[in-house]
Motif scaffolding. Structure first.
Motif, PDB file in Angstrom:
ATOM      1  N   SER A 159       1.033  -1.137   0.165  1.00  0.00           N
ATOM      2  CA  SER A 159       0.028   0.032   0.105  1.00  0.00           C
ATOM      3  C   SER A 159       1.011   1.177  -0.124  1.00  0.00           C
ATOM      4  O   SER A 159       1.837   1.364   0.862  1.00  0.00           O
ATOM      5  CB  SER A 159      -1.047  -0.052   1.292  1.00  0.00           C
ATOM      6  OG  SER A 159      -1.717   1.266   1.413  1.00  0.00           O
ATOM      7  N   PRO A 160       0.810   2.103  -1.060  1.00  0.00           N
ATOM      8  CA  PRO A 160       1.338   3.320  -0.978  1.00  0.00           C
ATOM      9  C   PRO A 160       1.242   4.400   0.185  1.00  0.00           C
ATOM     10  O   PRO A 160       2.205   5.123   0.477  1.00  0.00           O
ATOM     11  CB  PRO A 160       1.066   4.021  -2.320  1.00  0.00           C
ATOM     12  CG  PRO A 160      -0.359   3.536  -2.492  1.00  0.00           C
ATOM     13  CD  PRO A 160      -0.540   2.144  -2.068  1.00  0.00           C
ATOM     14  N   SER A 161       0.214   4.209   0.633  1.00  0.00           N
ATOM     15  CA  SER A 161      -0.056   5.165   2.075  1.00  0.00           C
ATOM     16  C   SER A 161      -1.243   4.327   2.769  1.00  0.00           C
ATOM     17  O   SER A 161      -1.953   3.709   2.278  1.00  0.00           O
ATOM     18  CB  SER A 161      -0.441   6.794   1.485  1.00  0.00           C
ATOM     19  OG  SER A 161      -1.613   6.492   1.331  1.00  0.00           O
ATOM     20  N   PRO A 162      -1.119   4.951   3.974  1.00  0.00           N
ATOM     21  CA  PRO A 162      -2.270   4.345   5.080  1.00  0.00           C
ATOM     22  C   PRO A 162      -3.805   4.555   4.606  1.00  0.00           C
ATOM     23  O   PRO A 162      -4.566   3.755   5.001  1.00  0.00           O
ATOM     24  CB  PRO A 162      -1.853   4.899   6.189  1.00  0.00           C
ATOM     25  CG  PRO A 162      -0.411   5.544   6.140  1.00  0.00           C
ATOM     26  CD  PRO A 162      -0.241   5.758   4.635  1.00  0.00           C
ATOM     27  N   SER A 163      -3.837   5.587   3.737  1.00  0.00           N
ATOM     28  CA  SER A 163      -5.243   5.913   3.424  1.00  0.00           C
ATOM     29  C   SER A 163      -5.773   5.067   2.060  1.00  0.00           C
ATOM     30  O   SER A 163      -6.834   5.175   1.727  1.00  0.00           O
ATOM     31  CB  SER A 163      -5.278   7.385   3.060  1.00  0.00           C
ATOM     32  OG  SER A 163      -4.343   7.766   1.962  1.00  0.00           O
ATOM     33  N   VAL A 164      -4.742   4.414   1.719  1.00  0.00           N
ATOM     34  CA  VAL A 164      -4.993   3.450   0.336  1.00  0.00           C
ATOM     35  C   VAL A 164      -4.992   1.993   0.860  1.00  0.00           C
ATOM     36  O   VAL A 164      -4.108   1.447   1.608  1.00  0.00           O
ATOM     37  CB  VAL A 164      -3.660   3.618  -0.611  1.00  0.00           C
ATOM     38  CG1 VAL A 164      -4.181   2.804  -1.732  1.00  0.00           C
ATOM     39  CG2 VAL A 164      -3.756   5.120  -1.180  1.00  0.00           C
ATOM     40  N   PRO A 165      -6.141   1.319   0.518  1.00  0.00           N
ATOM     41  CA  PRO A 165      -6.403  -0.135   0.981  1.00  0.00           C
ATOM     42  C   PRO A 165      -5.334  -0.922   0.282  1.00  0.00           C
ATOM     43  O   PRO A 165      -4.754  -0.732  -0.792  1.00  0.00           O
ATOM     44  CB  PRO A 165      -7.618  -0.310   0.170  1.00  0.00           C
ATOM     45  CG  PRO A 165      -8.454   0.817   0.162  1.00  0.00           C
ATOM     46  CD  PRO A 165      -7.312   1.943  -0.306  1.00  0.00           C
ATOM     47  N   THR A 166      -4.924  -1.725   1.319  1.00  0.00           N
ATOM     48  CA  THR A 166      -3.586  -2.642   0.763  1.00  0.00           C
ATOM     49  C   THR A 166      -4.032  -3.665  -0.230  1.00  0.00           C
ATOM     50  O   THR A 166      -5.093  -4.073  -0.225  1.00  0.00           O
ATOM     51  CB  THR A 166      -3.007  -3.431   1.887  1.00  0.00           C
ATOM     52  OG1 THR A 166      -2.809  -2.597   3.070  1.00  0.00           O
ATOM     53  CG2 THR A 166      -2.031  -4.362   1.596  1.00  0.00           C
ATOM     54  N   ARG A 167      -3.243  -3.651  -1.174  1.00  0.00           N
ATOM     55  CA  ARG A 167      -3.489  -4.744  -2.280  1.00  0.00           C
ATOM     56  C   ARG A 167      -2.619  -5.989  -2.218  1.00  0.00           C
ATOM     57  O   ARG A 167      -1.555  -5.974  -1.542  1.00  0.00           O
ATOM     58  CB  ARG A 167      -3.216  -4.019  -3.721  1.00  0.00           C
ATOM     59  CG  ARG A 167      -4.216  -2.985  -4.064  1.00  0.00           C
ATOM     60  CD  ARG A 167      -3.676  -2.021  -5.034  1.00  0.00           C
ATOM     61  NE  ARG A 167      -3.959  -2.987  -6.490  1.00  0.00           N
ATOM     62  CZ  ARG A 167      -3.244  -2.307  -7.773  1.00  0.00           C
ATOM     63  NH1 ARG A 167      -2.508  -1.452  -7.614  1.00  0.00           N
ATOM     64  NH2 ARG A 167      -3.375  -3.025  -8.795  1.00  0.00           N
ATOM     65  N   TRP A 168      -2.912  -7.398  -2.565  1.00  0.00           N
ATOM     66  CA  TRP A 168      -2.291  -8.546  -2.186  1.00  0.00           C
ATOM     67  C   TRP A 168      -2.069  -9.102  -3.430  1.00  0.00           C
ATOM     68  O   TRP A 168      -2.784  -9.231  -4.369  1.00  0.00           O
ATOM     69  CB  TRP A 168      -3.263  -9.096  -1.214  1.00  0.00           C
ATOM     70  CG  TRP A 168      -3.494  -8.352   0.108  1.00  0.00           C
ATOM     71  CD1 TRP A 168      -4.492  -7.696   0.411  1.00  0.00           C
ATOM     72  CD2 TRP A 168      -2.640  -8.614   1.196  1.00  0.00           C
ATOM     73  NE1 TRP A 168      -4.321  -7.084   1.723  1.00  0.00           N
ATOM     74  CE2 TRP A 168      -3.221  -7.741   2.245  1.00  0.00           C
ATOM     75  CE3 TRP A 168      -1.500  -9.263   1.596  1.00  0.00           C
ATOM     76  CZ2 TRP A 168      -2.581  -7.550   3.513  1.00  0.00           C
ATOM     77  CZ3 TRP A 168      -0.812  -8.752   2.788  1.00  0.00           C
ATOM     78  CH2 TRP A 168      -1.573  -8.099   3.702  1.00  0.00           C
ATOM     79  N   TRP A 169      -1.018  -9.774  -3.390  1.00  0.00           N
ATOM     80  CA  TRP A 169      -0.623 -10.765  -4.333  1.00  0.00           C
ATOM     81  C   TRP A 169       0.028 -11.919  -4.091  1.00  0.00           C
ATOM     82  O   TRP A 169       0.755 -11.790  -2.723  1.00  0.00           O
ATOM     83  CB  TRP A 169       0.354  -9.832  -5.621  1.00  0.00           C
ATOM     84  CG  TRP A 169       0.035  -8.944  -6.054  1.00  0.00           C
ATOM     85  CD1 TRP A 169      -0.828  -8.867  -7.415  1.00  0.00           C
ATOM     86  CD2 TRP A 169      -0.151  -7.541  -5.878  1.00  0.00           C
ATOM     87  NE1 TRP A 169      -0.926  -7.535  -7.893  1.00  0.00           N
ATOM     88  CE2 TRP A 169      -0.700  -6.524  -6.862  1.00  0.00           C
ATOM     89  CE3 TRP A 169       0.493  -6.723  -4.686  1.00  0.00           C
ATOM     90  CZ2 TRP A 169      -0.860  -5.167  -6.820  1.00  0.00           C
ATOM     91  CZ3 TRP A 169       0.237  -5.366  -4.488  1.00  0.00           C
ATOM     92  CH2 TRP A 169      -0.309  -4.758  -5.716  1.00  0.00           C
ATOM     93  N   CYS A 170       0.315 -13.031  -4.724  1.00  0.00           N
ATOM     94  CA  CYS A 170       1.162 -14.078  -4.311  1.00  0.00           C
ATOM     95  C   CYS A 170       2.552 -13.657  -4.641  1.00  0.00           C
ATOM     96  O   CYS A 170       2.766 -12.615  -5.413  1.00  0.00           O
ATOM     97  CB  CYS A 170       0.556 -15.285  -5.284  1.00  0.00           C
ATOM     98  SG  CYS A 170       0.887 -15.281  -7.025  1.00  0.00           S
TER      99      CYS A 170
END
Ligand SMILES: [Zn+2]
Length: 74
Positions: A34-45
């Motif tokens: 996540s680029p910043s705390p306000s942006v939801p974390t994206r997930w990958w394998c």
């Protein structure tokens, strides 16, 4: 065996599931970014994680090559 995977404890079923977001990939997304705390974390394998370092990318490629040796044999 009387142990089951079921639990009635509050919150037991509230698992934060995040699979790899690569279309068609059904691997578990164990690597988030996540680029910043306000942006939801994206997930990958790990294979699809786009924020690997060059060294990590090379290590993964060597690992994949080792898993498929016939593809690299001349
Ligand atoms: Zn993936």
């Amino acid at each position: 065996m009387s142990i089951t995977n079921h639990s009635t404890a509050p919150g037991a079923n509230v698992l934060f599931e995040h699979y790899c977001e690569e279309p068609g990939c059904e691997e578990w997304g164990g690597f988030g970014n996540s680029p910043s705390p306000s942006v939801p974390t994206r997930w990958w394998c790990w294979a699809h994680f786009p924020h690997k370092t060059y060294e990590q990318e090379q290590a993964l490629r060597r690992k994949l090559d080792a898993a498929h040796p016939k593809e690299t044999v001349q």
